[in-house]
Design a protein around this motif. Structure first.
Motif, PDB file in Angstrom:
ATOM      1  N   GLY A   1      20.086  39.917 -19.927  1.00  0.00           N
ATOM      2  CA  GLY A   1      21.427  40.055 -20.477  1.00  0.00           C
ATOM      3  C   GLY A   1      22.525  39.679 -19.505  1.00  0.00           C
ATOM      4  N   VAL A   2      22.253  38.641 -18.688  1.00  0.00           N
ATOM      5  CA  VAL A   2      23.247  38.179 -17.726  1.00  0.00           C
ATOM      6  C   VAL A   2      23.526  36.701 -17.957  1.00  0.00           C
ATOM      7  CG1 VAL A   2      22.532  39.883 -16.014  1.00  0.00           C
ATOM      8  CG2 VAL A   2      21.527  37.595 -15.964  1.00  0.00           C
ATOM      9  N   GLU A   3      24.645  36.237 -17.424  1.00  0.00           N
ATOM     10  CA  GLU A   3      24.965  34.815 -17.511  1.00  0.00           C
ATOM     11  C   GLU A   3      23.999  34.007 -16.650  1.00  0.00           C
ATOM     12  OE1 GLU A   3      27.192  33.347 -19.430  1.00  0.00           O
ATOM     13  OE2 GLU A   3      27.750  35.299 -20.295  1.00  0.00           O
ATOM     14  N   VAL A   4      23.658  32.824 -17.128  1.00  0.00           N
ATOM     15  CA  VAL A   4      22.718  31.979 -16.402  1.00  0.00           C
ATOM     16  C   VAL A   4      23.236  31.661 -15.003  1.00  0.00           C
ATOM     17  CG1 VAL A   4      21.585  29.721 -16.347  1.00  0.00           C
ATOM     18  CG2 VAL A   4      21.725  30.990 -18.494  1.00  0.00           C
ATOM     19  N   ASP A   5      24.509  31.316 -14.876  1.00  0.00           N
ATOM     20  CA  ASP A   5      25.062  30.980 -13.563  1.00  0.00           C
ATOM     21  C   ASP A   5      24.977  32.162 -12.606  1.00  0.00           C
ATOM     22  OD1 ASP A   5      25.621  28.551 -14.680  1.00  0.00           O
ATOM     23  OD2 ASP A   5      27.808  28.718 -14.528  1.00  0.00           O
ATOM     24  N   GLU A   6      25.198  33.353 -13.122  1.00  0.00           N
ATOM     25  CA  GLU A   6      25.127  34.559 -12.285  1.00  0.00           C
ATOM     26  C   GLU A   6      23.709  34.763 -11.766  1.00  0.00           C
ATOM     27  OE1 GLU A   6      25.504  39.425 -12.771  1.00  0.00           O
ATOM     28  OE2 GLU A   6      26.348  38.105 -14.312  1.00  0.00           O
ATOM     29  N   LEU A   7      22.740  34.623 -12.649  1.00  0.00           N
ATOM     30  CA  LEU A   7      21.351  34.783 -12.219  1.00  0.00           C
ATOM     31  C   LEU A   7      20.967  33.693 -11.234  1.00  0.00           C
ATOM     32  CD1 LEU A   7      18.647  36.234 -12.393  1.00  0.00           C
ATOM     33  CD2 LEU A   7      18.077  34.795 -14.367  1.00  0.00           C
ATOM     34  N   CYS A   8      21.396  32.463 -11.482  1.00  0.00           N
ATOM     35  CA  CYS A   8      21.071  31.363 -10.567  1.00  0.00           C
ATOM     36  C   CYS A   8      21.602  31.637  -9.160  1.00  0.00           C
ATOM     37  CB  CYS A   8      21.646  30.051 -11.085  1.00  0.00           C
ATOM     38  SG  CYS A   8      20.774  29.361 -12.499  1.00  0.00           S
ATOM     39  N   ALA A   9      22.823  32.102  -9.069  1.00  0.00           N
ATOM     40  CA  ALA A   9      23.404  32.395  -7.766  1.00  0.00           C
ATOM     41  C   ALA A   9      22.595  33.468  -7.043  1.00  0.00           C
ATOM     42  CB  ALA A   9      24.852  32.826  -7.928  1.00  0.00           C
ATOM     43  N   GLN A  10      22.149  34.475  -7.789  1.00  0.00           N
ATOM     44  CA  GLN A  10      21.350  35.539  -7.184  1.00  0.00           C
ATOM     45  C   GLN A  10      19.986  35.020  -6.745  1.00  0.00           C
ATOM     46  OE1 GLN A  10      22.128  39.336  -6.979  1.00  0.00           O
ATOM     47  NE2 GLN A  10      20.769  38.597  -5.365  1.00  0.00           N
ATOM     48  N   LEU A  11      19.335  34.229  -7.593  1.00  0.00           N
ATOM     49  CA  LEU A  11      18.025  33.678  -7.243  1.00  0.00           C
ATOM     50  C   LEU A  11      18.098  32.791  -6.001  1.00  0.00           C
ATOM     51  CD1 LEU A  11      16.783  32.711 -10.818  1.00  0.00           C
ATOM     52  CD2 LEU A  11      15.838  34.521  -9.381  1.00  0.00           C
ATOM     53  N   ALA A  12      19.141  31.983  -5.914  1.00  0.00           N
ATOM     54  CA  ALA A  12      19.296  31.112  -4.748  1.00  0.00           C
ATOM     55  C   ALA A  12      19.499  31.931  -3.481  1.00  0.00           C
ATOM     56  CB  ALA A  12      20.470  30.157  -4.964  1.00  0.00           C
ATOM     57  N   ALA A  13      20.347  32.958  -3.568  1.00  0.00           N
ATOM     58  CA  ALA A  13      20.590  33.806  -2.403  1.00  0.00           C
ATOM     59  C   ALA A  13      19.315  34.524  -1.981  1.00  0.00           C
ATOM     60  CB  ALA A  13      21.695  34.812  -2.718  1.00  0.00           C
ATOM     61  N   ASN A  14      18.550  35.004  -2.951  1.00  0.00           N
ATOM     62  CA  ASN A  14      17.298  35.698  -2.634  1.00  0.00           C
ATOM     63  C   ASN A  14      16.312  34.772  -1.936  1.00  0.00           C
ATOM     64  OD1 ASN A  14      18.433  37.868  -4.000  1.00  0.00           O
ATOM     65  ND2 ASN A  14      17.155  37.654  -5.812  1.00  0.00           N
ATOM     66  N   THR A  15      16.207  33.541  -2.447  1.00  0.00           N
ATOM     67  CA  THR A  15      15.282  32.576  -1.857  1.00  0.00           C
ATOM     68  C   THR A  15      15.632  32.294  -0.408  1.00  0.00           C
ATOM     69  OG1 THR A  15      14.961  31.543  -4.017  1.00  0.00           O
ATOM     70  CG2 THR A  15      14.307  30.268  -2.094  1.00  0.00           C
ATOM     71  N   LEU A  16      16.909  32.091  -0.137  1.00  0.00           N
ATOM     72  CA  LEU A  16      17.337  31.795   1.230  1.00  0.00           C
ATOM     73  C   LEU A  16      17.161  33.006   2.140  1.00  0.00           C
ATOM     74  CD1 LEU A  16      20.528  29.692   0.440  1.00  0.00           C
ATOM     75  CD2 LEU A  16      18.253  28.866   1.084  1.00  0.00           C
ATOM     76  N   GLU A  17      17.295  34.205   1.591  1.00  0.00           N
ATOM     77  CA  GLU A  17      17.052  35.407   2.392  1.00  0.00           C
ATOM     78  C   GLU A  17      15.592  35.492   2.812  1.00  0.00           C
ATOM     79  OE1 GLU A  17      17.530  40.304   2.167  1.00  0.00           O
ATOM     80  OE2 GLU A  17      18.165  39.059   0.465  1.00  0.00           O
ATOM     81  N   VAL A  18      14.690  35.102   1.920  1.00  0.00           N
ATOM     82  CA  VAL A  18      13.261  35.192   2.209  1.00  0.00           C
ATOM     83  C   VAL A  18      12.808  34.097   3.168  1.00  0.00           C
ATOM     84  CG1 VAL A  18      10.931  35.066   1.241  1.00  0.00           C
ATOM     85  CG2 VAL A  18      12.711  36.366   0.051  1.00  0.00           C
ATOM     86  N   TYR A  19      13.221  32.859   2.905  1.00  0.00           N
ATOM     87  CA  TYR A  19      12.647  31.710   3.616  1.00  0.00           C
ATOM     88  C   TYR A  19      13.592  31.068   4.626  1.00  0.00           C
ATOM     89  CZ  TYR A  19       9.410  32.192  -0.256  1.00  0.00           C
ATOM     90  OH  TYR A  19       8.527  32.700  -1.168  1.00  0.00           O
ATOM     91  N   GLY A  20      14.854  31.441   4.609  1.00  0.00           N
ATOM     92  CA  GLY A  20      15.797  30.778   5.499  1.00  0.00           C
ATOM     93  C   GLY A  20      16.309  29.482   4.891  1.00  0.00           C
ATOM     94  N   PRO A  21      17.232  28.800   5.589  1.00  0.00           N
ATOM     95  CA  PRO A  21      17.842  27.579   5.026  1.00  0.00           C
ATOM     96  C   PRO A  21      16.852  26.425   4.949  1.00  0.00           C
ATOM     97  CG  PRO A  21      18.540  27.921   7.296  1.00  0.00           C
ATOM     98  CD  PRO A  21      17.775  29.150   6.912  1.00  0.00           C
ATOM     99  N   PHE A  22      17.026  25.614   3.918  1.00  0.00           N
ATOM    100  CA  PHE A  22      16.159  24.449   3.741  1.00  0.00           C
ATOM    101  C   PHE A  22      16.577  23.303   4.657  1.00  0.00           C
ATOM    102  CE2 PHE A  22      14.568  26.793   0.301  1.00  0.00           C
ATOM    103  CZ  PHE A  22      13.502  26.151  -0.279  1.00  0.00           C
ATOM    104  N   ASP A  23      17.828  23.284   5.075  1.00  0.00           N
ATOM    105  CA  ASP A  23      18.331  22.139   5.855  1.00  0.00           C
ATOM    106  C   ASP A  23      18.284  22.400   7.345  1.00  0.00           C
ATOM    107  OD1 ASP A  23      20.267  24.076   5.926  1.00  0.00           O
ATOM    108  OD2 ASP A  23      21.915  22.779   5.248  1.00  0.00           O
ATOM    109  N   ALA A  24      17.453  23.351   7.777  1.00  0.00           N
ATOM    110  CA  ALA A  24      17.358  23.638   9.204  1.00  0.00           C
ATOM    111  C   ALA A  24      15.908  23.525   9.665  1.00  0.00           C
ATOM    112  CB  ALA A  24      17.875  25.049   9.483  1.00  0.00           C
TER     113      ALA A  24
END
Length: 293
Positions: A270-293
């Protein structure tokens, strides 16, 4: 070294409808595929690594975590990550491979290779590792436990995340993590438990990664688990070329189909797609670190 644009394995249970589906509507806010196997060729004609990544980028998938399951695919994954900034790697011996390796005295040598690969800067996870009581009988379980605990130690040694494969072994996996001590960043790949297990995992600080099977009609347990998981602990994946989401079951899966699962998850929550996407992206980077480093 093997060309990372060339697939090394062919999917054995080829999709009933081998044509890749048309790309879905792009996401406005980019996300990442937390677990994929781009070394496994699928479809009428397998796509190269570059083709997979370009198609994924066209629908808002900024990067992927390419996952190894044995020595060969782990080497491929590490090289793929070194060759393209949109790829990070996870390396491991799959639990279903551990018994045969142990029986022939090769498990320690295989884990030594994973140890070497995990030291590479773009290898950000050990996995997929864990326990599988569906395909392995009682006689093979000691080797699975041995391998799992060795992989846990490697994730801690290298300070990287761990991706868990858990099939019909929920209690044993949770008990092992409690007994041995989980790495700081522990992910249940293709989470397969129920709401009660999701609460336990989240309370312990683990992340739950949901794949296309959350869209399946018979997967209410996964939707119940998704509903109780804190937003900061949710990840999304394909497990490609497997687990293609509804309405495309039976077709080849690939990272460019992540938007289907994300939109389904957003509707369930029951959330906006953009809101969930932003959260998923932040979670991924928290787990694995930046992709461009």
């Amino acid at each position: 070294m093997t060309d990372p644009s060339a697939h090394t394995r062919q999917r054995k249970d080829a999709a009933r409808q081998p044509a890749y589906p048309q790309p879905p509507e792009p996401l406005a806010v980019a996300v990442y595929d937390n677990h994929t196997h781009l070394d496994i060729a699928d479809g009428e004609t397998g796509m190269s690594l570059g083709e997979q990544l370009e198609l994924a980028a066209s629908v808002g998938i900024a990067g992927v975590v390419q996952v190894g399951c044995d020595v060969e695919s782990s080497r491929w994954s590490a090289q793929a990550a070194a060759s393209d900034p949109r790829v990070l790697a996870a390396v491991a011996i799959h639990p279903n491979d551990a018994p045969a390796l142990a029986a022939t005295g090769r498990l320690d040598a295989a884990i030594d290779v994973i140890d070497e690969l995990a030291a590479q800067p773009r290898v950000r996870a050990v996995g997929e590792t864990g326990l599988d009581f569906f395909r392995t009988g009682e006689d093979g379980r000691p080797a699975q436990f041995e391998s799992f605990e060795a992989h846990i130690a490697l994730a801690k040694k290298h300070g990287v995340a761990m991706q868990i494969h858990d099939r019909d072994a929920h209690d044993a996996v949770l008990d092992t993590l409690r007994r041995v001590g989980a790495p700081d960043r522990t992910v249940f790949h293709c989470f397969s438990g129920d709401a009660d297990m999701a609460r336990v995992a989240a309370d312990r600080g683990y992340w739950l990664s949901f794949a296309g099977n959350v869209t399946f009609k018979n997967a209410q347990n996964l939707r119940d688990a998704l509903a109780v998981t804190p937003r900061g602990r949710i990840l999304v994946e394909t497990d490609a070329p497997f687990l293609t989401p509804v309405p495309l079951r039976g077709r080849p899966n690939a990272p460019y189909l992540v938007p289907l699962t994300v939109r389904f998850m957003a509707a369930e929550l029951g959330v906006e797609v953009d809101e969930l996407c932003a959260q998923l992206a932040a979670n991924t980077l928290e787990v694995y670190g930046p992709f461009d480093a």
